[in-house]
Scaffold this active site. Sequence first.
Site, PDB file in Angstrom:
ATOM      1  N   SER A 141      -5.464  27.544 -27.677  1.00 55.67           N
ATOM      2  CA  SER A 141      -6.406  26.848 -28.557  1.00 55.67           C
ATOM      3  C   SER A 141      -7.250  25.890 -27.733  1.00 55.67           C
ATOM      4  CB  SER A 141      -5.627  26.069 -29.627  1.00 55.67           C
ATOM      5  OG  SER A 141      -6.474  25.190 -30.349  1.00 55.67           O
ATOM      6  N   TYR A 200       0.985  21.001 -33.052  1.00 59.48           N
ATOM      7  CA  TYR A 200       0.035  22.085 -32.797  1.00 59.48           C
ATOM      8  C   TYR A 200      -0.519  21.971 -31.380  1.00 59.48           C
ATOM      9  CZ  TYR A 200      -3.752  25.422 -33.542  1.00 59.48           C
ATOM     10  OH  TYR A 200      -4.590  26.504 -33.438  1.00 59.48           O
TER      11      TYR A 200
END
Length: 252
Positions: A142, A155
């Site tokens: 990400s 995350y």
Amino acid sequence: MKDIIDTFRPDLFAGKDILVTGGSSGIGLAIAQGFARLGGSVIALGSSETKLKAAAADPENTAIRFERVDVRDPEAINAFARTLRKLDVLVNGAGIARPEAEFEDATYMEVMDVNLNSQMRFAMAVLPLLKASRGVILNTASMLSYVSDPLVPAYGASKSGVLGLTRHLAHAFGPDGIRVNAISPGYHKTDMTKGLWTDPVPAEKIAQRSALKRWGTVDDLVGTALFLASPAAKFITGADLPVDGGFVVGGF
């Protein structure tokens, strides 16, 4: 997606078997569709029966087989892997985010389990098959592997871990001819980011930081995945390719 698919030879993945986790919606589903449209035999995994049924009922997905597997369950993963006869490409696409709640221990661990641990579990479960095919692993990192968001510590930590895992597995599996790379999506219009792209203020702020002045779509990830899994990338391994429209290198 047609313009992206038309860039590649139409039978590029004919005779190849592809497994996509997190493949019942969003980015994972788009990548599964991309492989299928180039002749690949694709299995897409998900955890939501509702999403799996909806995806399977879509005429666009008739070439994709959908299965339910809980990526948090090592036994379920290994049992599913034993049903496979061969595999050429593993796309680790399963991921979740729990904004604000990730400061709680149980939620933190769940996010780490889905986003990071599952990628290792699947890689190990299908390793014998990938050795036989000299195959490819594509992990999903990400933009938050590089920048911070104070609402999602788990995350961000999990996606940073994906980069480390990718590099280490590239060297661990390289002698067997297996390539391992990562893709780092930026802000793409998915269900996970819907709260941002449907709100004009943050949506515009995010678009303006991008060098291309727009949000990404799920289709924007497809060409990257197909390229990294193709012979055109046969000497690329241990790498991460950001697909964020220049967001990470931008500034507000």
